[in-house]
Design a protein around this motif. Structure first.
Motif, mmCIF file in Angstrom:
data_model
loop_
_atom_site.group_PDB
_atom_site.id
_atom_site.type_symbol
_atom_site.label_atom_id
_atom_site.label_comp_id
_atom_site.label_asym_id
_atom_site.label_seq_id
_atom_site.Cartn_x
_atom_site.Cartn_y
_atom_site.Cartn_z
ATOM 1 N N GLU A 1 53.975 94.548 70.253
ATOM 2 C CA GLU A 1 52.580 94.408 69.836
ATOM 3 C C GLU A 1 51.783 95.677 70.150
ATOM 4 N N ARG B 1 58.882 85.543 67.240
ATOM 5 C CA ARG B 1 58.872 84.208 66.647
ATOM 6 C C ARG B 1 58.628 83.132 67.710
ATOM 7 N N GLY C 1 56.924 83.514 70.436
ATOM 8 C CA GLY C 1 55.507 83.605 70.789
ATOM 9 C C GLY C 1 54.616 82.955 69.760
ATOM 10 N N GLU C 2 54.947 83.105 68.480
ATOM 11 C CA GLU C 2 54.191 82.428 67.424
ATOM 12 C C GLU C 2 54.333 80.927 67.528
ATOM 13 N N HIS C 3 55.542 80.478 67.837
ATOM 14 C CA HIS C 3 55.793 79.046 67.946
ATOM 15 C C HIS C 3 55.057 78.445 69.144
ATOM 16 N N ALA C 4 54.967 79.197 70.223
ATOM 17 C CA ALA C 4 54.308 78.702 71.425
ATOM 18 C C ALA C 4 52.794 78.603 71.239
ATOM 19 N N ARG C 5 52.224 79.428 70.363
ATOM 20 C CA ARG C 5 50.785 79.418 70.149
ATOM 21 C C ARG C 5 50.330 78.332 69.178
ATOM 22 N N LYS C 6 51.254 77.746 68.411
ATOM 23 C CA LYS C 6 50.869 76.712 67.446
ATOM 24 C C LYS C 6 50.483 75.437 68.189
ATOM 25 N N PRO C 7 49.389 74.825 67.763
ATOM 26 C CA PRO C 7 49.022 73.551 68.401
ATOM 27 C C PRO C 7 49.988 72.445 67.971
ATOM 28 N N SER C 8 50.359 71.609 68.914
ATOM 29 C CA SER C 8 51.283 70.519 68.586
ATOM 30 C C SER C 8 50.519 69.386 67.925
#
Length: 76
Positions: A3, A66, A68-75
């Motif tokens: 980043e 990927r 990190g993107e998945h961890a930032r998505k709200p469940s």
């Protein structure tokens, strides 16, 4: 790290990783061509190994990006 490097170049991390992947592909192909033609096998071997290392680095960083993107998505 990807980043920060992408911000320094003024691009997105995904574009930077895709450019690294393209560079790795070029290194692999040029190294393989030099080894198979016999014109400069030592140089070709070094280029091929650098391409392999770059490919592995890009793959690991793509997985990290990927995740990190998945961890930032709200469940849901």
């Amino acid at each position: 790290m990807v980043e920060r490097l992408a911000a320094r170049f003024g691009t997105t991390p995904m574009r930077l990783l895709l450019a690294g992947w393209a560079l790795a592909a070029v290194l692999l192909l040029v190294g393989l061509a030099l080894v198979l033609t016999g014109s400069a096998p030592a140089v070709g071997f070094v280029l091929f190994i650098l391409g392999v290392i770059l490919t592995m680095g890009v793959a690991v960083n793509l997985l990290r990006l990927r995740a990190g993107e998945h961890a930032r998505k709200p469940s849901k």
